[in-house]
Write an enzyme that holds these catalytic residues in place. Structure first.
Site, PDB file in Angstrom:
ATOM      1  N   CYS A   1       1.494  33.981  -6.069  1.00 17.88           N
ATOM      2  CA  CYS A   1       1.057  34.479  -4.756  1.00 17.88           C
ATOM      3  C   CYS A   1       2.064  34.250  -3.634  1.00 17.88           C
ATOM      4  O   CYS A   1       1.876  34.769  -2.538  1.00 17.88           O
ATOM      5  CB  CYS A   1      -0.303  33.904  -4.390  1.00 17.88           C
ATOM      6  SG  CYS A   1      -0.606  32.258  -4.953  1.00 17.88           S
TER       7      CYS A   1
ATOM      8  N   HIS B   1      -8.673  34.131  -8.481  1.00 20.39           N
ATOM      9  CA  HIS B   1      -8.058  35.440  -8.690  1.00 20.39           C
ATOM     10  C   HIS B   1      -7.751  35.642 -10.174  1.00 20.39           C
ATOM     11  O   HIS B   1      -7.475  34.678 -10.892  1.00 20.39           O
ATOM     12  CB  HIS B   1      -6.722  35.527  -7.931  1.00 20.39           C
ATOM     13  CG  HIS B   1      -6.866  35.666  -6.456  1.00 20.39           C
ATOM     14  ND1 HIS B   1      -6.328  34.756  -5.581  1.00 20.39           N
ATOM     15  CD2 HIS B   1      -7.450  36.624  -5.698  1.00 20.39           C
ATOM     16  CE1 HIS B   1      -6.597  35.151  -4.333  1.00 20.39           C
ATOM     17  NE2 HIS B   1      -7.274  36.274  -4.384  1.00 20.39           N
TER      18      HIS B   1
HETATM   19  C1  CIR Z   1      -6.938  31.831  -0.406  1.00 18.56           C
HETATM   20  O1  CIR Z   1      -7.995  31.258  -0.700  1.00 18.56           O
HETATM   21  O2  CIR Z   1      -6.893  33.014  -0.142  1.00 18.56           O
HETATM   22  C2  CIR Z   1      -5.664  31.006  -0.371  1.00 18.56           C
HETATM   23  N1  CIR Z   1      -5.959  29.687   0.081  1.00 18.56           N
HETATM   24  C3  CIR Z   1      -5.027  30.970  -1.729  1.00 18.56           C
HETATM   25  C4  CIR Z   1      -4.585  32.309  -2.199  1.00 18.56           C
HETATM   26  C5  CIR Z   1      -3.925  32.250  -3.503  1.00 18.56           C
HETATM   27  N2  CIR Z   1      -3.501  33.554  -3.889  1.00 18.56           N
HETATM   28  C6  CIR Z   1      -3.444  33.973  -5.136  1.00 18.56           C
HETATM   29  O3  CIR Z   1      -3.819  33.269  -6.076  1.00 18.56           O
HETATM   30  N3  CIR Z   1      -3.019  35.218  -5.332  1.00 18.56           N
END
Ligand code: CIR
Length: 265
Positions: A255, A168
């Site tokens: 997140c 991201h």
């Molecule tokens: C994903 O791959 O969606 C989750 N395991 C991690 C999300 C992390 N979110 C972020 O960096 N905003």
């Protein structure tokens, strides 16, 4: 009282469930341990409260292993909250689980129209604009569908590129104050920050770039001594928090909360 883009009165979080062990990840990392994750998450929530934020904590949602990463399915703006469309198929349904919670704080909860995809982790809001990084999870159709909703809220939306190796946009950058952004060399090299002041993340500590400013504090992932020293030397007050289990499933500090100030009625 007015709030800037790093001052918040409220946050929404969701406790990790047992199913977080099955969370999405890019590399071959070990499964996170749900018990340790719970402890690290509780410390994160306590730090938000310590920073002056009222935290609404949602219970675990075992149906969505990644739902602890609550920032991805929604975007909280000044007057409206927007339910996004996360780009990973297993996460798309998370948006609906937030509708009622967001309605407690926002009279206007809008839906990103169907078609494209946007993850909240790709959105960086500053005082004067909203930046959205195109990524494997956020596409142009999603970003363009978001544009009118964001711009009706009062700030322009600007599309930038997330380097392909980064999950991201905010995985490797974060706002330190109204004019200063902390970012890794990979993101800085794209030239997307124009005339903001930038501070480069020390080499080898890239995971520290997923920091968040919360009122007077900068939340920083533990174990990044060069970054900690650099930020303290620049006058920032830091709160170090363990993210060992979130990191196993590609998550970090930004997140794990939606941070906002509810609009006045
Ligand atoms: C994903 O791959 O969606 C989750 N395991 C991690 C999300 C992390 N979110 C972020 O960096 N905003």
């Amino acid at each position: 009282m007015t709030f800037s883009s790093y001052q918040f009165s409220h946050a929404l979080t969701r406790k990790p469930g047992r199913s977080v062990a099955k969370g999405l990840r890019d590399g071959g990392t070990a499964d996170p341990d749900p018990n340790i994750f719970e402890i690290e998450h509780a410390a994160y929530v306590a730090a938000l409260k310590e920073a002056g934020v009222a935290v609404a904590e949602l219970p675990p949602d075992e149906g969505f292993p990644d739902s602890v990463f609550i920032e991805d399915p929604a975007l909280c703006l000044r007057r409206a909250a927007i339910l996004l469309r996360p780009g990973a198929p297993t996460r798309l349904g998370e948006r609906e689980t937030l509708r009622d919670s967001l309605r407690r704080f926002y009279p206007k909860v809008l839906d990103l129209p169907e078609g494209g995809f946007v993850d909240g982790g790709d959105i960086l809001t500053t005082e004067r604009e909203v930046l959205i990084g195109l990524s494997a999870r956020t596409n142009e159709a999603g970003a363009e569908a978001l544009r009118p909703l964001v711009e009706a809220d009062g700030r322009p939306l600007r599309l930038v590129n997330t380097p392909p190796e980064i999950l991201h946009f905010k995985t490797e950058c974060g706002l330190l104050d109204e004019k200063t952004i902390f970012a890794t060399e990979a993101i800085l090299a794209s030239g997307c920050f124009g005339d903001y002041e930038t501070i480069a993340c020390p080499e080898g500590e890239e995971a520290a770039a997923n920091l968040i400013r919360v009122n007077d504090q900068v939340f920083l992932s533990k174990g990044h001594p060069k970054t900690a020293e650099l930020l303290q030397d620049r006058g920032y007050q830091i709160t170090e928090l363990a993210t060992s289990q979130a990191a196993r499933v590609d998550g970090g500090l930004s997140c794990m909360s939606l941070r906002f100030t509810p609009p006045k009625p």
